[in-house]
Structures are given as C-alpha cells and as structure tokens.
Motif scaffolding. Structure first.
Motif, PDB file in Angstrom:
ATOM      1  N   TRP A   1       0.810  -1.260   0.214  1.00 55.01           N
ATOM      2  CA  TRP A   1      -0.053  -0.034   0.183  1.00 55.01           C
ATOM      3  C   TRP A   1       0.880   1.277   0.034  1.00 55.01           C
ATOM      4  N   ILE A   2       0.477   2.373  -0.519  1.00 55.13           N
ATOM      5  CA  ILE A   2       1.006   3.837  -0.370  1.00 55.13           C
ATOM      6  C   ILE A   2       0.010   4.781  -0.244  1.00 55.13           C
ATOM      7  N   LEU A   3       0.563   5.645   0.580  1.00 59.85           N
ATOM      8  CA  LEU A   3      -0.396   6.848   1.002  1.00 59.85           C
ATOM      9  C   LEU A   3      -0.370   7.925  -0.038  1.00 59.85           C
ATOM     10  N   LEU A   4      -1.418   8.488  -0.059  1.00 55.15           N
ATOM     11  CA  LEU A   4      -1.523   9.549  -1.248  1.00 55.15           C
ATOM     12  C   LEU A   4      -0.466  10.774  -1.109  1.00 55.15           C
ATOM     13  N   ARG A   5       0.164  10.863  -2.039  1.00 55.00           N
ATOM     14  CA  ARG A   5       1.266  11.889  -2.358  1.00 55.00           C
ATOM     15  C   ARG A   5       0.771  13.059  -3.123  1.00 55.00           C
TER      16      ARG A   5
ATOM     17  N   GLY B   1      11.976   7.340   2.750  1.00 53.22           N
ATOM     18  CA  GLY B   1      11.362   6.878   3.977  1.00 53.22           C
ATOM     19  C   GLY B   1      10.229   7.264   4.690  1.00 53.22           C
ATOM     20  N   LYS B   2       9.626   8.311   4.273  1.00 52.31           N
ATOM     21  CA  LYS B   2       8.344   8.960   4.652  1.00 52.31           C
ATOM     22  C   LYS B   2       7.232   9.124   3.854  1.00 52.31           C
ATOM     23  N   ARG B   3       7.939   9.375   2.489  1.00 53.74           N
ATOM     24  CA  ARG B   3       6.799   9.904   1.481  1.00 53.74           C
ATOM     25  C   ARG B   3       5.801   8.782   1.097  1.00 53.74           C
ATOM     26  N   MET B   4       6.257   7.414   1.055  1.00 53.83           N
ATOM     27  CA  MET B   4       4.949   6.333   0.889  1.00 53.83           C
ATOM     28  C   MET B   4       4.211   6.083   2.052  1.00 53.83           C
ATOM     29  N   ARG B   5       4.506   6.561   3.244  1.00 54.27           N
ATOM     30  CA  ARG B   5       3.650   6.081   4.253  1.00 54.27           C
ATOM     31  C   ARG B   5       3.203   6.875   5.121  1.00 54.27           C
ATOM     32  N   GLY B   6       3.861   8.309   5.245  1.00 56.97           N
ATOM     33  CA  GLY B   6       3.545   9.202   5.913  1.00 56.97           C
ATOM     34  C   GLY B   6       3.832   9.010   7.517  1.00 56.97           C
ATOM     35  N   GLN B   7       3.436   9.753   8.419  1.00 52.08           N
ATOM     36  CA  GLN B   7       3.919   9.698   9.720  1.00 52.08           C
ATOM     37  C   GLN B   7       2.706  10.049  10.875  1.00 52.08           C
ATOM     38  N   GLY B   8       2.914   9.749  12.037  1.00 54.25           N
ATOM     39  CA  GLY B   8       1.852  10.240  12.939  1.00 54.25           C
ATOM     40  C   GLY B   8       0.883   9.108  13.401  1.00 54.25           C
ATOM     41  N   VAL B   9      -0.081   9.395  14.315  1.00 57.00           N
ATOM     42  CA  VAL B   9      -1.066   8.442  14.608  1.00 57.00           C
ATOM     43  C   VAL B   9      -1.835   7.765  13.439  1.00 57.00           C
ATOM     44  N   TYR B  10      -2.314   8.477  12.457  1.00 54.12           N
ATOM     45  CA  TYR B  10      -3.282   8.275  11.634  1.00 54.12           C
ATOM     46  C   TYR B  10      -2.235   7.335  10.659  1.00 54.12           C
TER      47      TYR B  10
END
Length: 358
Positions: A262-266, A308-317
């Motif tokens: 899976w990949i987070l919206l960029r 390392g961050k752009r595909m998944r994001g960071q934080g609680v959600y």
C-alpha cells in the motif's frame, strides 16, 4: 477554463500554469458566467498524441523507496486521468500543463523496441530487472493502437530479460501469452493497482482506468496463467477510500493474489492544487477534513518528500493505516512467503550474431 468546469471522462478540467514559465496567463473575472456551450470550455476533449524518437529508453533510479533500479515508460502523460497521479508534474518538462494536458496531450516513444535492443547489445550492459510503466501506465488506452509495450515485451522475451509491471489497465490481458512465457522462466511479475471497489468513486478518481471488477479479473487470469501477481492499494486517501482497505485485500485474495502493498496519497508540486480542486468539486462536505488529515500525516505540510516517509506518512493516523494493513494481511494469509527474485542468469545477447551461452 474555470477550475470547476468538468470535462467528461477526464480527471480534471483545470490547467495549472507550467511552473517553469516566467510569464503566466490568468483568467480575470468580468462577473459574466462562462457559457457552457462556448468552445473555450468543451464538455469533452479528444486525446492528442505526438511522437518522440528517443535516443535512449532505459531510465535509472536511485530512490530507496522503490524496489527497482531500471525502468521504461513507453508514454509520457496518461489517458487514465487519475487525479492523484504523482507523474503529473513531469508534464511541465515538455511545456505542457500537469492538469488537463497530462490526460489529453500524450507523447508516444516511437522506436522504443529498437533502442532497447541496442541497450541490451552493448557489451557493458548488466542485466537487472526493468520496471515497465512506473511513471505512466504502460497499458493506458493508447497502447491498444500503438502497441509499444507489447513490442518491448517481445524484446524482453527474445533476450530472456526480467521485467516487472504495475498497471490498472485491463489491456494487459492482451499480452497474456508473452507474460506467461516470461513467467515460466522466472522473468516476469505483475502488480495490479487497486484503489476502490466502488464504481462511482472509480469514475471520479480514475475516469479512464479499468473498473474494479476488470482489475480483479486481471489478477485472477494472470495468476491462473502462472504469472506472479500482487496488488498495490494505491493511493490510500483519508476519508475517501481508506475505509475500503480490508475489503480490497479480501477481494484480491479471492482473485488469487498472495502479495500486497500500500502507498499513502502523495501530493507533490501541482498535484496538491489539482487534488484540492477535485475535492471541492466531488466531496465539498469533507474536503477540509481530508486535507487536515493529510497535513497531520505530512508533518503539518501538504507533502513531505523525504525518503522513507513519502510512501507511508507519519503520525497516529499513518500508523493506524499501517497496523490495519498488517493485520488484514496476516488474517488473509497475504505476504506470508517472500516471492523469489526474478532471474538474471538466463539473459542472452543477440547483437552482432553473438549469443551468450548459459
């Protein structure tokens, strides 16, 4: 063209200015409404295609976020029209807008198969898997007429060269014969992009891509033919399609998939403007909520491009999405076995009548 004007079967009617232009033309309102029958704002727009005679065809990649070092994109721009496509900003390099131009003004790389043969025939070429269609979809509608992707696969077969493909186009089943032949020698794998099971959302989000049912059919038929096939939930968008994560994975397993990602919206560069406009047109009731959540996962910004961050994001959600994905995969039996690496030891070079004996 007004930003809220809808062009039938296109992802956006907006045309953000090319960021490389020093001068820009902006529409100033004279308080007269635009006439929907005016030719300046057509209800639909035909696709235009220019040919590009490329001198080289293989691109190299050094990003640690993606699992390939080499890639080929047969086309620039993509008729699928996905509003979130990370490749939209690249269209500015060709003096086009990342908006409607990206979907309607395409560039086909003619002679791509010849350039690939030349690359393979060079004595110094090192065989490593090539990712096909990583920037724009190799199986977008234009491929039906141009057949550049198929010609490239024929070269891969002849040279016994490993290839990976990511697509959301049902046209890939046309090439099942080549893919099965490559896969039988451990030279091919395919990843099918799944975004939603909702046909209405698909039409809004990815207007000319294959339907959810067709993508699951692709997974099913490729798997049945012996082609290692995974699914990629991309992108996951807060409060738009993220609630479907488990259902998408369950449907993928039902179609035969054994691997998933899976990949987070960029939202780099102009995509942020286009996506926010899309939200206001299609989901005005939740637009502010969606963008607030995106900023939460991007350190307060619309986009964080750090490796390392752009595909998944960071934080609680972002952590919650990751946990949901891992739990669903565990329950469904996905990602339990590491797939074998594609072979590079059977590569053979034909140039100049020379054949590497294996």
């Amino acid at each position: 063209m007004s930003a809220d004007h809808r062009v039938k079967t296109r992802g956006t009617g907006a045309q953000p200015a090319n960021r490389f232009h020093r001068q820009r033309i902006e529409t100033a309102s004279d308080e007269w409404p635009l006439d929907p029958d005016d030719d300046l704002v057509p209800d639909s727009l035909a696709t235009q295609v220019d040919d590009e005679k490329v001198r080289t065809i293989i691109s190299t990649n050094q990003s640690p976020d993606v699992p390939f070092e080499q890639s080929i994109n047969p086309y620039r721009g993509c008729e699928h029209g996905c509003i979130y496509c990370f490749a939209r900003p690249t269209h500015a390099y060709w003096d086009f807008s990342p908006g409607l131009d990206f979907e309607t003004r395409l560039i086909a790389k003619t002679g791509a198969a010849d350039r690939l043969r030349e690359a393979f025939d060079k004595p110094g070429y090192r065989c490593k898997p090539i990712a096909l269609g990583m920037n724009t979809d190799a199986y977008q509608p234009l491929e039906k007429q141009r057949r550049i992707t198929r010609e490239l696969l024929e070269v891969m077969r002849d040279y016994r060269h490993p290839v990976t493909i990511i697509t959301k186009g049902g046209l890939i089943l046309r090439d099942l014969d080549l893919l099965a032949e490559l896969a039988a020698d451990g030279l091919c794998s395919v990843s099918v992009s799944l975004t939603t099971l909702d046909n209405d959302l698909k039409r809004r989000l990815e207007p000319r891509a294959a339907s959810p049912a067709t993508r699951l059919k692709v997974v099913r038929e490729l798997t049945a033919a012996g082609v290692p096939t995974s699914v990629l939930l991309a992108p996951m968008i807060p409060f738009i399609n993220d609630a479907e994560m488990e259902a998408l994975l369950e449907a993928a397993v039902g179609a035969g998939a054994q691997q998933a990602g899976w990949i987070l919206l960029r939202l780099p560069l102009e995509i942020a403007e286009l996506f926010e406009d899309w939200l206001q047109r299609h989901y005005p009731d939740r637009a502010e909520h969606v963008m607030a959540r995106i900023r939460d996962m991007r350190g307060g910004k619309v986009y964080e491009g750090a490796f390392g961050k752009r595909m998944r994001g960071q934080g609680v959600y972002a952590d919650l999405l990751s946990q949901r994905f891992k739990r669903a995969c565990r329950q469904l039996g996905l990602n339990q076995i590491e797939p074998p690496a594609l072979r590079t030891d059977v590569f053979r070079r034909w140039g100049g009548g020379q054949l590497d004996l294996i």
